[in-house]
Design an enzyme around this catalytic site. Structure first.
Site, short mmCIF file in Angstrom:
data_model
loop_
_atom_site.label_atom_id
_atom_site.label_comp_id
_atom_site.label_asym_id
_atom_site.label_seq_id
_atom_site.Cartn_x
_atom_site.Cartn_y
_atom_site.Cartn_z
N CYS A 35 -10.74 -13.04 8.23
CA CYS A 35 -11.30 -11.75 8.65
C CYS A 35 -12.40 -11.28 7.69
O CYS A 35 -13.13 -10.36 8.01
CB CYS A 35 -10.21 -10.69 8.77
N ASP A 37 -11.99 -9.76 4.84
CA ASP A 37 -11.64 -8.57 4.07
C ASP A 37 -11.39 -8.92 2.60
O ASP A 37 -10.88 -10.00 2.30
CB ASP A 37 -10.40 -7.89 4.67
N CYS A 60 -10.23 -3.68 6.80
CA CYS A 60 -9.78 -2.92 7.97
C CYS A 60 -8.86 -1.77 7.56
O CYS A 60 -8.43 -1.68 6.41
CB CYS A 60 -9.03 -3.86 8.91
N CYS A 104 -2.71 -8.21 6.62
CA CYS A 104 -3.36 -7.18 5.80
C CYS A 104 -2.44 -6.76 4.66
O CYS A 104 -2.91 -6.51 3.54
CB CYS A 104 -3.71 -5.97 6.66
FE1 FES Z 1 -7.95 -8.81 7.65
FE2 FES Z 1 -6.88 -6.47 7.98
S1 FES Z 1 -7.97 -7.63 9.46
S2 FES Z 1 -7.02 -7.60 6.15
#
Ligand code: FES
Length: 133
Positions: A35, A37, A60, A104
């Protein structure tokens, strides 16, 4: 049923312990390649107790809520206890996350562990250096 619990929404909207700790002695940064992040944790540890903790999360809403909750869970705790923190405990403290958002909370667990390992590396190194003197 709402997708996100009240607690997730609260920690997303009003994240606790956001920022940088200038005098941190344990810093951990992790990311999720899928993702994109990124999460960075700063720990100020004294006498083996987490005196202060701050985080920066580029990610996110669930990652922000997870980081915020994780910092609350370890603040004031001994290093050994913080080491036991799991993503499951973070997700439970948030009253749950949707399955596809569990990763996450894994990021929060990993960031805290990385910061604790950094602290341990630094203290070991300092210990060895003072042995030499
Ligand atoms: Fe990857 Fe939340 S979508 S940490």
């Amino acid at each position: 049923m709402a997708l996100y619990s009240e607690k997730v929404m609260d920690h997303f909207r009003n994240p606790r312990n956001v920022g940088i700790l200038e005098d941190a002695n344990g810093i951990g940064e992790v990311g999720n390649a899928k993702c994109g992040d990124i999460m960075k944790m700063y720990l100020k540890i004294e006498d083996d107790v987490i005196q202060d903790v701050k985080f920066e999360t580029f990610g996110c809403g669930s990652a922000i809520a997870s980081s915020s909750m994780a910092t609350e869970l370890i603040k004031g705790k001994p290093v050994s206890e913080a080491m036991q923190l799991t993503n499951k405990a973070v997700a439970e403290a948030l009253d749950g996350l949707p399955d596809y958002k569990l990763h996450c909370s894994v990021l929060a667990e990993e960031a805290i562990h990385a910061a604790l390992e950094d602290y341990q590396r630094k203290t070991e190194k300092n210990g060895k250096e003072s042995e030499k003197n």
